[in-house]
Design a protein around this motif. Structure first.
Motif, PDB file in Angstrom:
ATOM      1  N   GLY A  20       0.782  -1.229   0.000  1.00 21.31           N
ATOM      2  CA  GLY A  20       0.000   0.000   0.000  1.00 21.31           C
ATOM      3  C   GLY A  20       0.814   1.279   0.000  1.00 21.31           C
ATOM      4  N   LEU A  21       2.054   1.227  -0.480  1.00 18.32           N
ATOM      5  CA  LEU A  21       2.866   2.445  -0.552  1.00 18.32           C
ATOM      6  C   LEU A  21       2.347   3.345  -1.672  1.00 18.32           C
ATOM      7  N   ALA A  22       2.524   4.632  -1.499  1.00 13.69           N
ATOM      8  CA  ALA A  22       2.066   5.595  -2.508  1.00 13.69           C
ATOM      9  C   ALA A  22       3.132   5.734  -3.594  1.00 13.69           C
ATOM     10  N   ALA A  23       2.719   5.574  -4.842  1.00 12.16           N
ATOM     11  CA  ALA A  23       3.659   5.709  -5.964  1.00 12.16           C
ATOM     12  C   ALA A  23       3.921   7.188  -6.229  1.00 12.16           C
ATOM     13  N   LYS A  24       5.182   7.585  -6.141  1.00 10.68           N
ATOM     14  CA  LYS A  24       5.521   8.997  -6.338  1.00 10.68           C
ATOM     15  C   LYS A  24       6.103   9.274  -7.719  1.00 10.68           C
ATOM     16  N   VAL A  25       6.437   8.218  -8.439  1.00  6.93           N
ATOM     17  CA  VAL A  25       6.946   8.361  -9.809  1.00  6.93           C
ATOM     18  C   VAL A  25       6.155   7.415 -10.689  1.00  6.93           C
ATOM     19  N   LYS A  26       5.707   7.916 -11.820  1.00 10.55           N
ATOM     20  CA  LYS A  26       4.907   7.108 -12.733  1.00 10.55           C
ATOM     21  C   LYS A  26       5.684   6.829 -14.029  1.00 10.55           C
ATOM     22  N   THR A  27       5.312   5.749 -14.685  1.00  8.76           N
ATOM     23  CA  THR A  27       5.861   5.444 -15.997  1.00  8.76           C
ATOM     24  C   THR A  27       5.174   6.331 -17.030  1.00  8.76           C
ATOM     25  N   PRO A  28       5.665   6.363 -18.271  1.00  7.06           N
ATOM     26  CA  PRO A  28       5.012   7.174 -19.310  1.00  7.06           C
ATOM     27  C   PRO A  28       3.546   6.797 -19.529  1.00  7.06           C
ATOM     28  N   THR A  29       3.184   5.560 -19.149  1.00 11.52           N
ATOM     29  CA  THR A  29       1.790   5.126 -19.337  1.00 11.52           C
ATOM     30  C   THR A  29       0.937   5.366 -18.093  1.00 11.52           C
ATOM     31  N   GLY A  30       1.554   5.991 -17.068  1.00 11.12           N
ATOM     32  CA  GLY A  30       0.791   6.298 -15.866  1.00 11.12           C
ATOM     33  C   GLY A  30       0.833   5.233 -14.804  1.00 11.12           C
ATOM     34  N   GLN A  31       1.581   4.155 -15.030  1.00 10.77           N
ATOM     35  CA  GLN A  31       1.688   3.087 -14.038  1.00 10.77           C
ATOM     36  C   GLN A  31       2.733   3.449 -12.976  1.00 10.77           C
ATOM     37  N   PRO A  32       2.607   2.919 -11.763  1.00 11.85           N
ATOM     38  CA  PRO A  32       3.634   3.162 -10.743  1.00 11.85           C
ATOM     39  C   PRO A  32       4.984   2.627 -11.213  1.00 11.85           C
ATOM     40  N   SER A  33       5.992   3.455 -11.114  1.00  7.85           N
ATOM     41  CA  SER A  33       7.323   3.061 -11.562  1.00  7.85           C
ATOM     42  C   SER A  33       8.074   2.358 -10.441  1.00  7.85           C
ATOM     43  N   THR A  34       9.002   1.468 -10.836  1.00 11.58           N
ATOM     44  CA  THR A  34       9.880   0.815  -9.859  1.00 11.58           C
ATOM     45  C   THR A  34      11.336   1.068 -10.208  1.00 11.58           C
ATOM     46  N   ASN A  35      11.601   2.150 -10.959  1.00 13.25           N
ATOM     47  CA  ASN A  35      12.982   2.445 -11.290  1.00 13.25           C
ATOM     48  C   ASN A  35      13.694   3.053 -10.084  1.00 13.25           C
ATOM     49  N   GLU A  36      14.959   3.409 -10.271  1.00 14.53           N
ATOM     50  CA  GLU A  36      15.765   3.882  -9.147  1.00 14.53           C
ATOM     51  C   GLU A  36      15.177   5.137  -8.516  1.00 14.53           C
ATOM     52  N   GLU A  37      14.760   6.084  -9.342  1.00 17.18           N
ATOM     53  CA  GLU A  37      14.189   7.317  -8.812  1.00 17.18           C
ATOM     54  C   GLU A  37      12.936   7.034  -7.989  1.00 17.18           C
ATOM     55  N   ALA A  38      12.100   6.140  -8.511  1.00 16.85           N
ATOM     56  CA  ALA A  38      10.851   5.820  -7.808  1.00 16.85           C
ATOM     57  C   ALA A  38      11.124   5.146  -6.476  1.00 16.85           C
ATOM     58  N   LEU A  39      12.098   4.241  -6.452  1.00 20.03           N
ATOM     59  CA  LEU A  39      12.410   3.555  -5.201  1.00 20.03           C
ATOM     60  C   LEU A  39      13.057   4.501  -4.190  1.00 20.03           C
ATOM     61  N   GLU A  40      13.911   5.402  -4.683  1.00 16.92           N
ATOM     62  CA  GLU A  40      14.525   6.385  -3.779  1.00 16.92           C
ATOM     63  C   GLU A  40      13.449   7.260  -3.128  1.00 16.92           C
ATOM     64  N   ALA A  41      12.414   7.570  -3.905  1.00 11.66           N
ATOM     65  CA  ALA A  41      11.366   8.469  -3.410  1.00 11.66           C
ATOM     66  C   ALA A  41      10.575   7.862  -2.258  1.00 11.66           C
ATOM     67  N   ILE A  42      10.546   6.532  -2.169  1.00 10.87           N
ATOM     68  CA  ILE A  42       9.763   5.888  -1.105  1.00 10.87           C
ATOM     69  C   ILE A  42      10.652   5.075  -0.157  1.00 10.87           C
ATOM     70  N   ALA A  43      11.967   5.270  -0.262  1.00  8.95           N
ATOM     71  CA  ALA A  43      12.890   4.459   0.536  1.00  8.95           C
ATOM     72  C   ALA A  43      12.784   4.738   2.023  1.00  8.95           C
ATOM     73  N   ASP A  44      12.263   5.916   2.392  1.00 12.52           N
ATOM     74  CA  ASP A  44      12.127   6.239   3.813  1.00 12.52           C
ATOM     75  C   ASP A  44      10.814   5.732   4.404  1.00 12.52           C
ATOM     76  N   GLU A  45       9.949   5.202   3.546  1.00 16.29           N
ATOM     77  CA  GLU A  45       8.632   4.780   4.011  1.00 16.29           C
ATOM     78  C   GLU A  45       8.552   3.288   4.309  1.00 16.29           C
ATOM     79  N   HIS A  46       9.487   2.539   3.772  1.00 12.88           N
ATOM     80  CA  HIS A  46       9.484   1.090   4.010  1.00 12.88           C
ATOM     81  C   HIS A  46      10.880   0.560   3.710  1.00 12.88           C
ATOM     82  N   ALA A  47      11.268  -0.524   4.322  1.00 10.02           N
ATOM     83  CA  ALA A  47      12.622  -1.064   4.155  1.00 10.02           C
ATOM     84  C   ALA A  47      12.836  -1.708   2.797  1.00 10.02           C
ATOM     85  N   LEU A  48      11.761  -2.213   2.167  1.00 10.26           N
ATOM     86  CA  LEU A  48      11.922  -2.977   0.937  1.00 10.26           C
ATOM     87  C   LEU A  48      12.535  -2.171  -0.213  1.00 10.26           C
ATOM     88  N   PRO A  49      12.104  -0.949  -0.486  1.00 11.53           N
ATOM     89  CA  PRO A  49      12.703  -0.211  -1.619  1.00 11.53           C
ATOM     90  C   PRO A  49      14.220  -0.068  -1.497  1.00 11.53           C
TER      91      PRO A  49
END
Length: 923
Positions: A591-620
Motif C-alpha cells: 500500500g505504498l504511494a507511488a511517487k513516480v509514474k511510468t510514461p503510461t501512468g503506471q507506478p514506476s519501480t525504477n531507481e528514482e521511484a524507489l529512492e522516493a519511497i525508501a524512507d517509508e518502508h525497508a523494501l525499496p
C-alpha cells in the motif's frame, strides 16, 4: 568445428514480405514472402550446419507485456496477404528438415539468445540469421549475425562500425534510442549518433543517468525527462539468455527432407527452380557474405558479384591510383636487395600481418614494406597451409630487419602504426623513428570527414578501391587465418597495405604542411604520443584477480542476503528483477504511494521511484542495494579478472587516438576509463589495481581543468581572479552571484554555483539547472542572469565562439586543433542549437585532451632515463603510475611539474597526486 545456425523466422518473413513484389500463384494465393524465405532457407542448407533451428514467436502475450502493457501496442495487425503465407512457410520449413521452436511466454529472440550462449559455451560456432538490430547485443567470439537478404556477416567490429558502440553496449544504446516498432520508450529525439556519443562520453547507460545534468540543450531536457523510464526500456530490449527449453543444442540436428511434401508444396506455389533442384538433387549456391567491420579489423568490401564503386565525388584523385607492382620475397637474395632499399630510403612505409587483432597476443605472419609509390614487397614468415612454399626463417629475417626498424634516423610511416609497433615488440624489436602515421594525418586534418581506416581513407583521398581482407581470407565462419592464405594472394593484399599507406601520406601530408597550426598538433602531439601509448599498452596494469574473485563472491553473498531480507519484508518470495512483481508488492500489497509514474501512468519501480519511497518502508532500499551490487558484479568484478593476460599477469587495454573528434583518448578491451568511483563498492574495484612488491601506485589528476581552460579562453577577470587566488572557485563564484562574502556562502549556494560553472560548458539551460537544483525555472534563470552579469567575459566568449563556428565551420583548441561541427547550418533548429552548444564546449574538451597528451609525452620522456617509475594508465584527466617505494617523493614532484607545465594558461594548472598500495588508496 560444429556449427549452429539459428534462424529468426519472424525477421525472415517480414523482411521477405516487404522486400519482394506481391507475387501470387495461378490460384491467386500470395507467394512473395514465401518465395523469399524458401530461397534463404535453401542457401542456409547449402552451408551444411551441424545444428540448426527455425525460431518464431508463439501466439499470445509474453513476459514483456507483463512488464509494460504498451509493449508492441502500436504494431499494426499483420497484413492478410502475409498472414496467409505463415502456415505454408512453416510447412515448408518442417519439410526441409529444420527443427521449429515456438515457446510461449517469451519471444523468439529470447529462445535464440538462450541457444546461442549455450552453444558458445559448448565450443560450437553460432550464426544467427536475422536482420533485427536487437541481436547485436549477442555478438561475441563464436557468435556472428548473418543478414541473408543483404549478404552480410556482422562480427564485433561490424557492430561497432554499424552502431558506433560495441556489442556489450547495444542494450544501453537501444534503451536510449527506443524502438517505435516495438513501442519501447527511449529518449525523445535521441538518434543513433547521439546515443553512441553519450555512451562514448559516459561509458554506460548508468553513467549517462548519473551525469544527465551535464547534458545541455533540448536533448538534455529530453534525457532528464526520460530518466524514470530508461531502466524499463533497458529491460524491454534485453534478450533473455536463460529460457527454460525442452531441447538442447545437440537436439537440433537437421532432419531428413520430406521430399514428397516439398514437391507438393513447391508445385502448389510454383517455385520452379526449387522444384528443379529438388528433383535433380542439386544444392543452391549460397550468397556471398560481406564482413561489416571497423578500423583495424577485417575491412569492408562489395560482395564479389558487385561492380566496384567509382571514385566518390570530391575524392582527391592522385596520379598514382593504378594498382601497384608487388614483389613476394622468399629468398635471401631478395631480402638483401630490399634491406639495401630500406637502408637508402627517405621514408619507409611498413605493415605487419598477424594471427590476431590483439597485438600483444598476435603472432606475426609476415611484413610488408614500400619506399616508393606503386612498388612494395611482402615477406612471408609463417604461412602454414598444406603445401606452402619455403619461406625465409622468421627469427633470422626479423633479426635482419631489427637494426633498420630500431634506428631513429630511418624515418618510418605506418597506418595505425601503434598496432604494428606492439606486435614487433613481442619479437624483441623496439621500433623507433616513427615519422608519420596516415591514420593520424587524416584525423588531425579533419577528424569528422571520414572514418580513418585504410579502406575509407584510400577511397576518399585516392579514389582507390583496396583489396579487402575477406577477398583473400574468406568470410564469416569460413574465414581462414592469414597464415593459411596462399603466398601470391597474401602478397597482393599485404604489399598493397604498405603501398597505399605511402600513397595516403603523399596525399595528406601536403595538406598538413599548408596549415602550420595543424602540422604542429600532428608533429608535436599526435605522432610523439604513439610510442608513449604503445609502451603503456605493453606494460599493462597489475591486477589482483584473487581480490576481484573475492569481491564477486562477497557481492554474491551480500546479494543473497538482501534477497532473503527482501522476502522477509515482502512476506513472500518474489523475483527481485521483475518490475511487475515488485510493483504489485510495493503498491498493491504494502500500500505504498507511488511517487513516480511510468510514461503510461503506471507506478514506476525504477531507481528514482524507489529512492522516493525508501524512507517509508525497508523494501525499496533493499531492492536498490541489490540492483547496485548486481551491476557491479556483472560489469566489473566478474569481467575484469577474466581479462588478465596469462603471459604477463596484467590487464592490457588499447588506447585510441583517432576516435573522439575532440581529441580525447579512449580505451577499450577493457575500458579502464569507466571504472566507478562514486560508491564504496565501486571504489573497491580500484583496490584490485595494485603495484608489485616494493612499489606503489600513484595517481596524478588535473584539478578542474576544463573550468580553468574556460577562464583562460574567456579572459573574464572575475573568473581569472577566483582561480589566481587559489581558493574554492565554486564558493568564490557563489559569493559573486549572490553578492555576499565568501564566508557567508551556504552549501546550497555553493552547489548552485558549481552547477552553473560546469553546466555552462555543456550548454545547460535554465530548465536543466532548475531540475538539478530542485528549484523553479524562474529562480534558476535568475541565477544564470546574475552569473553572466558578474562574469561578462564568459558570455562574450560563448557568443564569439558561436559566431566563429558559423563563420569557419569549426572551432579550435588552445593549440590549434580544429574541431569541425556538423549541423551548424541545419534547418532543424534543435540540431543547429546542439551544434552551437558543442561549439562552445569543444575548445574546452579539446584543449584538455591536448594538455594531457602533452603531459604524457613530457612525463614519458622524463621517465625514459629512470628505472623507478612507469606510466600505466590515462583516465580522462588523470595519469596512473607504478613508482618504486623509495622514489615516491621525487617522482611525485617530477610528474606534477611536467603536468603543470604542459600548458601556459592565464591561471595556475594545478595537479593533485596521491600514492597508495592500490589505485583506490592513491586517491
Amino acid at each position: 568445428m560444429a556449427k549452429l545456425i539459428l534462424i529468426d523466422g519472424s525477421s525472415y518473413l517480414y523482411r521477405a514480405f516487404h522486400a519482394l513484389p506481391p507475387l501470387s500463384n495461378a490460384q491467386g494465393e500470395p507467394t512473395g514472402a514465401l518465395f523469399g524465405v524458401v530461397n534463404m532457407l535453401r542457401a542456409t542448407l547449402k552451408e551444411q550446419p551441424t545444428y540448426m533451428a527455425f525460431v518464431s514467436d508463439a501466439s499470445g502475450p509474453n513476459f514483456r507485456n507483463d512488464m509494460y502493457a504498451q509493449y508492441k501496442a502500436n504494431r499494426p495487425p499483420m497484413p492478410d496477404d502475409l498472414r496467409a503465407q505463415v502456415q505454408p512457410m512453416l510447412d515448408i520449413v518442417a519439410a526441409l528438415g529444420f527443427p521449429i521452436l515456438r515457446v510461449t511466454g517469451v519471444e523468439a529472440d529470447d529462445v535464440i539468445g538462450t541457444l546461442a550462449l549455450a552453444a558458445q559455451a559448448q565450443g560450437i560456432e553460432v550464426e544467427i540469421s536475422t536482420s533485427d538490430k536487437d541481436f547485436a547485443q549477442l555478438v561475441r567470439p563464436g557468435i556472428t549475425l548473418v543478414n541473408t537478404m543483404t549478404s552480410t556477416v556482422t562480427d564485433r567490429d561490424g557492430v561497432i562500425a554499424k552502431f558506433g558502440v560495441p556489442p556489450e553496449r547495444i542494450i544501453d544504446f537501444l534503451a536510449l534510442t527506443g524502438d517505435s516498432i516495438d513501442n519501447v520508450p527511449g529518449v525523445a529525439k535521441c538518434g543513433p549518433k547521439t546515443a553512441a556519443k553519450w555512451l562514448e562520453q559516459y561509458g554506460s547507460l548508468d553513467g549517462i543517468i548519473e551525469r544527465a545534468a551535464e547534458v545541455g540543450g533540448k536533448i538534455g531536457e529530453n534525457l532528464r525527462e526520460a530518466l524514470p523510464q530508461l531502466p524499463l526500456s533497458r529491460e524491454l530490449v534485453t534478450i533473455k539468455t536463460d529460457v527454460a527449453l525442452d531441447v538442447g543444442v545437440t537436439d537440433l540436428a537437421p532432419r531428413a527432407k520430406d521430399v514428397d511434401a516439398l514437391r507438393t508444396l513447391f508445385t502448389r506455389y510454383e517455385f520452379k527452380q526449387a522444384l528443379k533442384e529438388l528433383d535433380n538433387g542439386n544444392a543452391t549456391v549460397g550468397a556471398h557474405p560481406r564482413i561489416e567491420s571497423g578500423a583495424g579489423a577485417v575491412r569492408e568490401s562489395p560482395s564479389p558479384d558487385q561492380d566496384h564503386e567509382q571514385p566518390s565525388q570530391g575524392a582527391l584523385l592522385h596520379e598514382d591510383i593504378a594498382p601497384g607492382s608487388y614483389e613476394l620475397v622468399t629468398t635471401p637474395a631478395q631480402l638483401q636487395a630490399w634491406l639495401a632499399k630500406l637502408e637508402k630510403a627517405e621514408l619507409i612505409a611498413f605493415d605487419t600481418e598477424t594471427t590476431s587483432l590483439d597485438a600483444l597476443q598476435a603472432e606475426i605472419v609476415g611484413a610488408s614494406f614500400a619506399v616508393e609509390s606503386g612498388h612494395a614487397c611482402y615477406i612471408p614468415l609463417a604461412h602454414d597451409y598444406p603445401g606452402a612454399p619455403a619461406q625465409l626463417d622468421r627469427e633470422a629475417t626479423l633479426a635482419a630487419l631489427k637494426p633498420i626498424l630500431e634506428t631513429p634516423a630511418r624515418p618510418k610511416l605506418g597506418q595505425h602504426a601503434k598496432y604494428d609497433i606492439n606486435v614487433l615488440s613481442q619479437y624483441g624489436i623496439a621500433v623507433q623513428g616513427l615519422k608519420h602515421d596516415s591514420m593520424l594525418e587524416s584525423f588531425v586534418w579533419n577528424a569528422t570527414a571520414t572514418r580513418h581506416d585504410m579502406d575509407s581513407l584510400a577511397k576518399k583521398y585516392l579514389g582507390y578501391d583496396t583489396v579487402k581482407y575477406e577477398q583473400v581470407a574468406g568470410k564469416g565462419a569460413k574465414q581462414i587465418s592469414f597464415s593459411q592464405v596462399d603466398l601470391d594472394t597474401a602478397c597482393r593484399y599485404a604489399a598493397e597495405d604498405a603501398d597505399v599507406t605511402l600513397r595516403l601520406h603523399r596525399a595528406l601530408w601536403p595538406k598538413l604542411e599548408s596549415e602550420p597550426a595543424l602540422r604542429k598538433v600532428y608533429e608535436e602531439i599526435e605522432i610523439p604520443l604513439v610510442p608513449v601509448l604503445a609502451r603503456m599498452e605493453q606494460r599493462g596494469v597489475l591486477i589482483d584477480a584473487h581480490v576481484l574473485r573475492l569481491q564477486s563472491q562477497q557481492l554474491g553473498k551480500r546479494m543473497h542476503e538482501l534477497q532473503q531480507q527482501a522476502y522477509a519484508e515482502a512476506g513472500r518470495e518474489f523475483n527481485l528483477d521483475s518490475p511487475k512483481q515488485l510493483q504489485a508488492i510495493l503498491f498493491d500489497e504494502l500500500g505504498l504511494a507511488a511517487k513516480v509514474k511510468t510514461p503510461t501512468g503506471q507506478p514506476s519501480t525504477n531507481e528514482e521511484a524507489l529512492e522516493a519511497i525508501a524512507d517509508e518502508h525497508a523494501l525499496p532500499r533493499l531492492i536498490l542495494d541489490y540492483r547496485g551490487l548486481a551491476k557491479l558484479r556483472s560489469t566489473y568484478t566478474d569481467k575484469l579478472s577474466s581479462m588478465v593476460n596469462p603471459r604477463t599477469g596484467r590487464v592490457h587495454t588499447s588506447y585510441h587516438q583517432g576516435g573522439a573528434a575532440t581529441g580525447r583518448i579512449s580505451s577499450s578491451d577493457p575500458n579502464l576509463q569507466n571504472i566507478p568511483v562514486r560508491t564504496e563498492e565501486g571504489r573497491r574495484i580500484r583496490q584490485a589495481f595494485i603495484a608489485p612488491d616494493g612499489w606503489r601506485v600513484m595517481a596524478a589528476d588535473y584539478s578542474q581543468i576544463e573550468l580553468r581552460i574556460m577562464a583562460h579562453l574567456s579572459g573574464d577577470e572575475g573568473l581569472l581572479k577566483a582561480f589566481r587566488e587559489g581558493g574554492d572557485v565554486h564558493r568564490a563564484t557563489a559569493a559573486e552571484v549572490f553578492g555576499i562574502a565568501p564566508e557567508d556562502v551556504t552549501g546550497n549556494q555553493r552547489r548552485a554555483a558549481k552547477a552553473i560553472n560546469f553546466g555552462l560548458m555543456y550548454g545547460m539551460s535554465a530548465f536543466g539547472l532548475a531540475k538539478q537544483l530542485g528549484v523553479d525555472r524562474g529562480e534558476a534563470g535568475d541565477y544564470m542572469a546574475r552569473y553572466f552579469a558578474r562574469y561578462p567575459g564568459v558570455q562574450a566568449f560563448m557568443e564569439a565562439t558561436r559566431k566563429q563556428a558559423h563563420r569557419d565551420g569549426y572551432v579550435e583548441t588552445i593549440f590549434g586543433r580544429r574541431l569541425y561541427l556538423e549541423n551548424l547550418t541545419s534547418r532543424n533548429q534543435g540540431l543547429r542549437q546542439g551544434a552551437e552548444r558543442a561549439a562552445v564546449n569543444a575548445p574546452m574538451q579539446g584543449s584538455a585532451a591536448d594538455i594531457i597528451k602533452r603531459a604524457m609525452i613530457a612525463v614519458d620522456g622524463w621517465l625514459a632515463g629512470r628505472d623507478d617509475a612507469r606510466m600505466l594508465m590515462q583516465v580522462h584527466d588523470e595519469l596512473v603510475f607504478e613508482v618504486r617505494a623509495d622514489a615516491v617523493e621525487a617522482v611525485r614532484a617530477g610528474v606534477i611539474a611536467r603536468m603543470s607545465g604542459a600548458a601556459e594558461l592565464k591561471v595556475p594548472l594545478l595537479v593533485d597526486a596521491g600514492v597508495g598500495a592500490n589505485w583506490d588508496e592513491a586517491h
